[in-house]
Structure formats: structure tokens, C-alpha cells
Write a protein that holds these residues in place. Structure first.
Motif, PDB file in Angstrom:
ATOM      1  N   VAL A 127       0.861  -0.923  -0.084  1.00 49.33           N
ATOM      2  CA  VAL A 127       0.014  -0.010   0.038  1.00 49.33           C
ATOM      3  C   VAL A 127       0.801   1.385  -0.021  1.00 49.33           C
ATOM      4  CG1 VAL A 127      -1.584   1.434   1.443  1.00 49.33           C
ATOM      5  CG2 VAL A 127      -1.948  -1.082   1.182  1.00 49.33           C
ATOM      6  N   VAL A 128       2.033   1.294   0.775  1.00 45.02           N
ATOM      7  CA  VAL A 128       2.796   2.428   0.901  1.00 45.02           C
ATOM      8  C   VAL A 128       3.635   2.622  -0.460  1.00 45.02           C
ATOM      9  CG1 VAL A 128       4.833   3.154   1.755  1.00 45.02           C
ATOM     10  CG2 VAL A 128       3.093   2.077   3.471  1.00 45.02           C
ATOM     11  N   ALA A 129       3.986   1.538  -1.191  1.00 44.92           N
ATOM     12  CA  ALA A 129       4.575   1.754  -2.523  1.00 44.92           C
ATOM     13  C   ALA A 129       3.817   2.086  -3.314  1.00 44.92           C
ATOM     14  CB  ALA A 129       5.280   0.360  -2.853  1.00 44.92           C
ATOM     15  N   LEU A 130       2.541   1.741  -3.417  1.00 45.53           N
ATOM     16  CA  LEU A 130       1.534   2.355  -4.445  1.00 45.53           C
ATOM     17  C   LEU A 130       1.231   3.727  -4.105  1.00 45.53           C
ATOM     18  CD1 LEU A 130      -0.679   2.220  -6.349  1.00 45.53           C
ATOM     19  CD2 LEU A 130      -2.243   1.314  -4.644  1.00 45.53           C
ATOM     20  N   ALA A 131       1.156   4.080  -2.903  1.00 45.19           N
ATOM     21  CA  ALA A 131       1.070   5.559  -2.655  1.00 45.19           C
ATOM     22  C   ALA A 131       2.240   6.613  -3.121  1.00 45.19           C
ATOM     23  CB  ALA A 131       0.336   5.846  -1.208  1.00 45.19           C
ATOM     24  N   GLN A 132       3.288   5.794  -2.874  1.00 46.90           N
ATOM     25  CA  GLN A 132       4.437   6.625  -3.105  1.00 46.90           C
ATOM     26  C   GLN A 132       4.722   6.660  -4.486  1.00 46.90           C
ATOM     27  OE1 GLN A 132       7.519   4.419  -0.822  1.00 46.90           O
ATOM     28  NE2 GLN A 132       7.400   5.978   0.657  1.00 46.90           N
TER      29      GLN A 132
ATOM     30  N   VAL B  23     -12.184  -7.010  -9.704  1.00 46.92           N
ATOM     31  CA  VAL B  23     -12.397  -5.607  -9.984  1.00 46.92           C
ATOM     32  C   VAL B  23     -12.866  -4.864  -8.681  1.00 46.92           C
ATOM     33  CG1 VAL B  23     -14.120  -4.367 -11.534  1.00 46.92           C
ATOM     34  CG2 VAL B  23     -13.400  -6.691 -11.878  1.00 46.92           C
ATOM     35  N   ALA B  24     -12.333  -3.748  -8.684  1.00 46.10           N
ATOM     36  CA  ALA B  24     -12.299  -2.728  -7.760  1.00 46.10           C
ATOM     37  C   ALA B  24     -13.054  -1.386  -8.000  1.00 46.10           C
ATOM     38  CB  ALA B  24     -11.312  -2.471  -6.775  1.00 46.10           C
ATOM     39  N   PRO B  25     -14.183  -1.154  -7.761  1.00 45.10           N
ATOM     40  CA  PRO B  25     -14.586   0.423  -8.263  1.00 45.10           C
ATOM     41  C   PRO B  25     -13.979   1.329  -7.507  1.00 45.10           C
ATOM     42  CG  PRO B  25     -16.339  -0.959  -7.206  1.00 45.10           C
ATOM     43  CD  PRO B  25     -15.372  -1.812  -6.912  1.00 45.10           C
ATOM     44  N   ILE B  26     -13.652   2.360  -7.966  1.00 48.38           N
ATOM     45  CA  ILE B  26     -12.933   3.679  -7.630  1.00 48.38           C
ATOM     46  C   ILE B  26     -13.843   4.775  -7.467  1.00 48.38           C
ATOM     47  CG2 ILE B  26     -11.107   5.506  -8.220  1.00 48.38           C
ATOM     48  CD1 ILE B  26      -9.822   3.220  -9.554  1.00 48.38           C
TER      49      ILE B  26
ATOM     50  N   HIS C  24     -14.255  11.951  -4.983  1.00 43.95           N
ATOM     51  CA  HIS C  24     -15.091  12.796  -4.734  1.00 43.95           C
ATOM     52  C   HIS C  24     -16.693  12.798  -4.594  1.00 43.95           C
ATOM     53  CE1 HIS C  24     -11.660  15.284  -5.935  1.00 43.95           C
ATOM     54  NE2 HIS C  24     -11.615  15.167  -7.029  1.00 43.95           N
ATOM     55  N   GLY C  25     -16.536  11.286  -3.837  1.00 47.67           N
ATOM     56  CA  GLY C  25     -17.993  11.000  -3.644  1.00 47.67           C
ATOM     57  C   GLY C  25     -18.692  10.575  -4.669  1.00 47.67           C
ATOM     58  N   ARG C  26     -18.302  10.487  -5.818  1.00 49.16           N
ATOM     59  CA  ARG C  26     -18.771   9.713  -7.137  1.00 49.16           C
ATOM     60  C   ARG C  26     -18.114   8.667  -7.672  1.00 49.16           C
ATOM     61  NH1 ARG C  26     -20.132  14.479 -11.200  1.00 49.16           N
ATOM     62  NH2 ARG C  26     -21.555  12.998 -12.056  1.00 49.16           N
ATOM     63  N   ALA C  27     -18.797   7.684  -8.193  1.00 42.57           N
ATOM     64  CA  ALA C  27     -18.179   6.593  -8.998  1.00 42.57           C
ATOM     65  C   ALA C  27     -17.355   7.097 -10.176  1.00 42.57           C
ATOM     66  CB  ALA C  27     -19.407   5.712  -9.602  1.00 42.57           C
ATOM     67  N   TRP C  28     -16.204   6.834 -10.026  1.00 41.16           N
ATOM     68  CA  TRP C  28     -15.073   7.439 -10.976  1.00 41.16           C
ATOM     69  C   TRP C  28     -14.762   6.276 -12.113  1.00 41.16           C
ATOM     70  CZ3 TRP C  28     -10.048   6.059 -12.738  1.00 41.16           C
ATOM     71  CH2 TRP C  28      -9.221   7.130 -13.357  1.00 41.16           C
ATOM     72  N   GLY C  29     -14.602   5.104 -11.790  1.00 39.97           N
ATOM     73  CA  GLY C  29     -13.844   4.021 -12.601  1.00 39.97           C
ATOM     74  C   GLY C  29     -13.859   2.822 -11.877  1.00 39.97           C
ATOM     75  N   GLU C  30     -13.029   2.278 -12.508  1.00 42.47           N
ATOM     76  CA  GLU C  30     -12.458   0.791 -11.813  1.00 42.47           C
ATOM     77  C   GLU C  30     -11.010   0.385 -11.758  1.00 42.47           C
ATOM     78  OE1 GLU C  30     -14.952  -2.279 -13.806  1.00 42.47           O
ATOM     79  OE2 GLU C  30     -13.138  -2.677 -14.901  1.00 42.47           O
ATOM     80  N   LEU C  31     -10.637  -0.351 -11.047  1.00 38.09           N
ATOM     81  CA  LEU C  31      -9.159  -1.028 -10.902  1.00 38.09           C
ATOM     82  C   LEU C  31      -9.336  -2.254 -11.372  1.00 38.09           C
ATOM     83  CD1 LEU C  31      -6.102  -0.642 -10.267  1.00 38.09           C
ATOM     84  CD2 LEU C  31      -6.591  -1.254  -7.907  1.00 38.09           C
TER      85      LEU C  31
ATOM     86  N   THR D 158     -10.094  -3.617  -2.499  1.00 37.00           N
ATOM     87  CA  THR D 158     -10.920  -2.354  -2.062  1.00 37.00           C
ATOM     88  C   THR D 158     -10.165  -1.369  -1.275  1.00 37.00           C
ATOM     89  OG1 THR D 158     -12.821  -3.727  -1.769  1.00 37.00           O
ATOM     90  CG2 THR D 158     -12.799  -1.676  -0.621  1.00 37.00           C
ATOM     91  N   VAL D 159      -9.313  -1.838  -0.628  1.00 42.93           N
ATOM     92  CA  VAL D 159      -8.155  -0.865   0.066  1.00 42.93           C
ATOM     93  C   VAL D 159      -7.548  -0.062  -0.955  1.00 42.93           C
ATOM     94  CG1 VAL D 159      -6.391  -0.846   1.645  1.00 42.93           C
ATOM     95  CG2 VAL D 159      -8.273  -2.073   2.281  1.00 42.93           C
ATOM     96  N   LEU D 160      -6.843  -0.857  -1.990  1.00 41.66           N
ATOM     97  CA  LEU D 160      -5.999  -0.345  -2.950  1.00 41.66           C
ATOM     98  C   LEU D 160      -6.801   0.745  -3.694  1.00 41.66           C
ATOM     99  CD1 LEU D 160      -4.159  -3.633  -4.056  1.00 41.66           C
ATOM    100  CD2 LEU D 160      -3.211  -1.894  -2.784  1.00 41.66           C
ATOM    101  N   ALA D 161      -8.147   0.339  -3.962  1.00 40.10           N
ATOM    102  CA  ALA D 161      -8.972   1.132  -4.939  1.00 40.10           C
ATOM    103  C   ALA D 161      -9.009   2.405  -4.015  1.00 40.10           C
ATOM    104  CB  ALA D 161     -10.281   0.545  -5.065  1.00 40.10           C
ATOM    105  N   ALA D 162      -9.192   2.459  -2.917  1.00 37.41           N
ATOM    106  CA  ALA D 162      -9.271   4.045  -1.984  1.00 37.41           C
ATOM    107  C   ALA D 162      -8.023   4.664  -2.169  1.00 37.41           C
ATOM    108  CB  ALA D 162      -9.649   3.318  -0.519  1.00 37.41           C
ATOM    109  N   VAL D 163      -6.841   3.958  -2.065  1.00 37.48           N
ATOM    110  CA  VAL D 163      -5.574   4.569  -2.118  1.00 37.48           C
ATOM    111  C   VAL D 163      -5.248   5.052  -3.541  1.00 37.48           C
ATOM    112  CG1 VAL D 163      -3.130   4.184  -2.020  1.00 37.48           C
ATOM    113  CG2 VAL D 163      -4.445   3.034  -0.510  1.00 37.48           C
ATOM    114  N   VAL D 164      -5.543   4.253  -4.523  1.00 38.90           N
ATOM    115  CA  VAL D 164      -5.739   4.939  -6.111  1.00 38.90           C
ATOM    116  C   VAL D 164      -6.502   6.317  -6.046  1.00 38.90           C
ATOM    117  CG1 VAL D 164      -6.247   4.547  -8.437  1.00 38.90           C
ATOM    118  CG2 VAL D 164      -5.189   2.722  -6.932  1.00 38.90           C
ATOM    119  N   ALA D 165      -7.862   6.109  -5.478  1.00 37.53           N
ATOM    120  CA  ALA D 165      -8.602   7.351  -5.791  1.00 37.53           C
ATOM    121  C   ALA D 165      -7.717   8.550  -4.871  1.00 37.53           C
ATOM    122  CB  ALA D 165      -9.931   7.022  -4.638  1.00 37.53           C
ATOM    123  N   ALA D 166      -7.124   8.484  -3.719  1.00 34.49           N
ATOM    124  CA  ALA D 166      -6.576   9.435  -3.174  1.00 34.49           C
ATOM    125  C   ALA D 166      -5.462  10.130  -4.078  1.00 34.49           C
ATOM    126  CB  ALA D 166      -5.961   9.183  -1.665  1.00 34.49           C
ATOM    127  N   GLY D 167      -4.780   9.239  -4.647  1.00 33.99           N
ATOM    128  CA  GLY D 167      -3.538   9.394  -5.568  1.00 33.99           C
ATOM    129  C   GLY D 167      -4.196  10.257  -6.851  1.00 33.99           C
TER     130      GLY D 167
END
Length: 381
Positions: free
Chosen positions: A10-15, A134-137, A140-147, A167-176
Motif C-alpha cells: 500500500v505504501v509503495a502504491l501511494a509513493q 475488479v475494484a470500483p474507484i 469526490h463522492g462519485r463513482a469514477w471508474g475501476e481498478l 478495495t483498500v487499494l482502490a481507495a489509495v488509488v482514488a486518493a492519488g
């Protein structure tokens, strides 16, 4: 995968996403990071385009099939082909459900109705993959896409724990992605003129340095058109600055329109009543032709009094151009000359013979110029 290894992933993905400088780099880092974190062989990041009702693939990484480009130009799928997206977007998520990831296998859906998600199953079989998660992304409170992360046939299929981790990774991707959007907006504001929406002086300086380097290394023709909008002070003094701003906006639109006639041209407002076009590639005659059209169209603007337009191009006999500063000085000197003689057409540096007054003016040290020229002509850094 142990908890410690997952935390490291998770840290590596965020970095990786934080280190990205462009949206493409951010998408690629997201897909690669998720692929590694889930021990996948392939990953993709896609965006839901609401207006077109489709899921468009932004990036494919890992073991790509022959029909999978890294950054595809036109890989998109109608959303109605994927029932689980419709269910997530319009039923479960909008009614308060969490955007949880799910698993599909080449043998059929891990759960759900018979035939559910048949498009994904068919794609897995066609590309020699055994399972995908498949993880929904949500951004900003809206469905953006998928991982989307897949494993090849013959490797362990994804399980429920993998889906939870996705699901956790998709949240990290959304923040990025949110960070990338903020950086892009800041970059856009830093290089855009607020009034006209054209590029600003900072953008011109950066692009001109790059263009002159291309000229030095590969001989690319670089041209600069500098324009001074006539009559702006009169408009401001007699009709107010709001009307003057409207004149600037209208000329900016004319400049943008003419710039579109030259592939890759940068249209910019340098400040005040000064504008420019910068090109790398088109020939000098082509640029002069467009500058002539720009003068004609500017002369037809209702509020203004036309433009004073100067052109400098490495495709003309102006001597060696080793720095961006010299090309800018030549274009500025040509513009000064056009204003001084009230020329209705562009003045082009280097086209008045071996003793061209524009080239001579541009190359004179400032102390040798008459006082009036030192006031009106600026040697730009």
C-alpha cells in the motif's frame, strides 16, 4: 500475503502515485502498484464516462495481450455490457452500499446470477487469464471508474481476502488521483492567462527553451510571432477597462483560431496588450502566412485598431539562433518596427536584405540604441 507485506505494498502504491508528474504517469503507477500488491500478471485502470455511457481504459500494464496497448486511444466498452457496474452504480452504491471489490474467474462468476458478467469471463478465456478482481474507484463522492487486476491461467485464483485488499487499494488509488487532479489544476493555473485562457509568459519561456534546443540539436524550424494590440489604451480610457478586457478576450480568440492553422502552435498572452504565437516545425513562409491572416482578422475587430505584428524564424536569414533570448529579441524588434511604421502586415526579421534593420536593432547592445528605442523595445531575458 501477510499483513506486513500488504502494508508495504500500500505504501509503495501511494509513493509511486505521489512521484508521478503527469496524469499518465499517475495512472501507470496506480495500475503497476496494484498489480504487484495483488501478485497479478496484468492490470488496467479505467474511467467511467457518464456522458458516453462507457468504460474507457486509460492504461494497461503487465502481460498485455496483442490487442492491449499500454495507453489505448480508443479501448472502451459500453457499460450495459457489464451488469455488475450497473448494479454498483445505480443500486448498491447509491443506496448506501460500500464500493467493495469482487472476483471473477474464467470458469464463471465467483458469485451472482448464472451468466452474470459474461463479458469479463469471455475476456479472461480469450486472453489466457484465470481470474480477475475488479475494484470500483470512488472519487469526490462519485463513482469514477475501476481498478482491474488479473492472473494468468494456472496460477491461484483470487479469493475474498484479495477482493477486500483490492478495495483498500482502490481507495489509495482514488486518493492519488485526487492529488494528481490538484497538481494538474495548479500547473494549469501557473501556465495560463486568467483573462483570455491562453498560455502565459511562463509557459512561453518554458516552451521556447525546449523549441530552441530542438533547433540546436535537430535543426527544427522555430518561429515566434509577437503582436501588440493597437488601441487598447484608448478603449480603456474612453469606454472603461471592462470593454478593454473584452477586446483582449476577442483578440485572444482570433489568435487561438489562427494558431490552430499551425500544427502544435502555442498561443499566449505575454501580458498587457502583448500576445504571441510560438511554433516548432512549420516552415517560415507558413508562419508568415498565418501572421498575415492574424493581422487581417485583428483589423476587423470592432473595438480595436489592429495589431503591430513581428515575426522571427530560424527558417529566415537571421543568423545563428543559439538561445531563446535572441529569437525573442528578434521577434520583439520586428514588432517594434511594425508599430513604428504603422504596418498593416507583419514585419519579418531577416527579409529586408543583408543589412536588415530589424536584425541590426535586435543585435545592438542596449546602450547603442536611441532613447526612444530603449523605451519601446525590450530585450527579453
Amino acid at each position: 500475503m501477510g499483513e506486513d507485506r500488504r502494508l508495504v505494498a500500500v505504501v509503495a502504491l501511494a509513493q509511486g502515485m505521489a512521484a508521478a508528474h503527469t496524469p499518465r504517469e499517475s495512472w501507470r503507477a496506480a495500475a503497476f502498484g496494484a498489480c504487484r500488491a495483488l501478485s497479478g500478471g496484468f492490470a488496467a485502470l479505467s474511467v467511467w464516462e457518464r456522458d458516453l455511457g462507457q468504460l474507457r481504459v486509460l492504461v494497461n500494464v503487465g502481460d498485455r495481450a496483442a490487442d492491449e496497448e499500454e495507453f489505448p486511444e480508443a479501448e472502451a466498452y459500453p457499460v450495459h455490457q457489464f451488469p455488475e457496474i450497473t448494479e454498483f452504480l445505480h443500486e448498491r452504491w447509491v443506496s448506501g452500499g460500500e464500493p467493495n471489490a469482487w472476483v471473477e474467474t474464467a470458469e464463471g462468476a465467483a458469485r451472482g446470477r448464472p451468466g452474470y458478467c459474461h463479458q469479463r469471463v469471455a475476456a479472461l478465456r480469450r486472453r489466457g487469464r484465470g481470474s480477475c478482481v475488479v475494484a470500483p474507484i470512488v472519487l469526490h463522492g462519485r463513482a469514477w471508474g475501476e481498478l482491474y487486476v488479473a492472473r494468468s491461467s494456472g496460477t491461484p485464483v483470487f479469493d475474498r481476502a484479495d477482493a477486500d485488499f483490492a478495495t483498500v487499494l482502490a481507495a489509495v488509488v482514488a486518493a492519488g488521483l485526487a492529488q494528481t487532479e490538484r497538481l494538474e489544476e495548479a500547473r494549469r493555473l501557473a501556465f495560463t492567462d486568467a483573462l483570455t485562457g491562453l498560455a502565459n509568459r511562463r509557459a512561453v519561456d518554458v516552451r521556447l527553451e525546449e523549441a530552441v534546443e530542438q533547433h540546436r540539436v535537430r535543426g527544427v524550424v522555430v518561429s515566434l510571432v509577437v503582436c501588440d494590440l493597437n488601441g487598447l489604451k484608448r478603449v480603456n480610457d474612453t469606454r472603461g477597462h471592462a470593454v478593454g478586457d473584452r477586446l483582449l478576450e476577442r483578440f485572444g480568440s482570433v489568435l487561438s483560431l489562427c494558431g490552430a492553422m499551425l500544427p502544435g502552435a502555442l498561443a499566449a498572452r505575454l501580458g498587457g496588450d502583448e500576445f504571441c504565437l510560438l511554433t516548432a516545425g512549420p516552415g517560415a513562409d507558413e508562419v508568415v502566412k498565418v501572421a498575415d491572416e492574424l493581422c487581417r482578422r485583428a483589423g476587423e475587430l470592432e473595438l480595436g485598431e489592429g495589431v503591430a505584428c513581428g515575426v522571427a524564424s530560424t527558417g529566415d536569414p537571421i543568423g545563428p539562433v543559439r538561445t531563446a533570448r535572441r529569437l525573442f529579441r528578434l521577434a520583439d524588434a520586428a514588432q517594434y518596427r511594425a508599430k513604428a511604421v504603422r504596418a498593416a502586415r507583419p514585419v519579418v526579421a531577416g527579409r529586408a536584405g543583408p543589412d536588415d534593420p530589424v536584425v541590426r536593432l535586435a543585435d545592438q547592445p542596449p546602450r547603442e540604441r536611441p532613447a526612444a528605442e530603449r523605451r519601446s523595445f525590450r530585450g527579453r531575458p
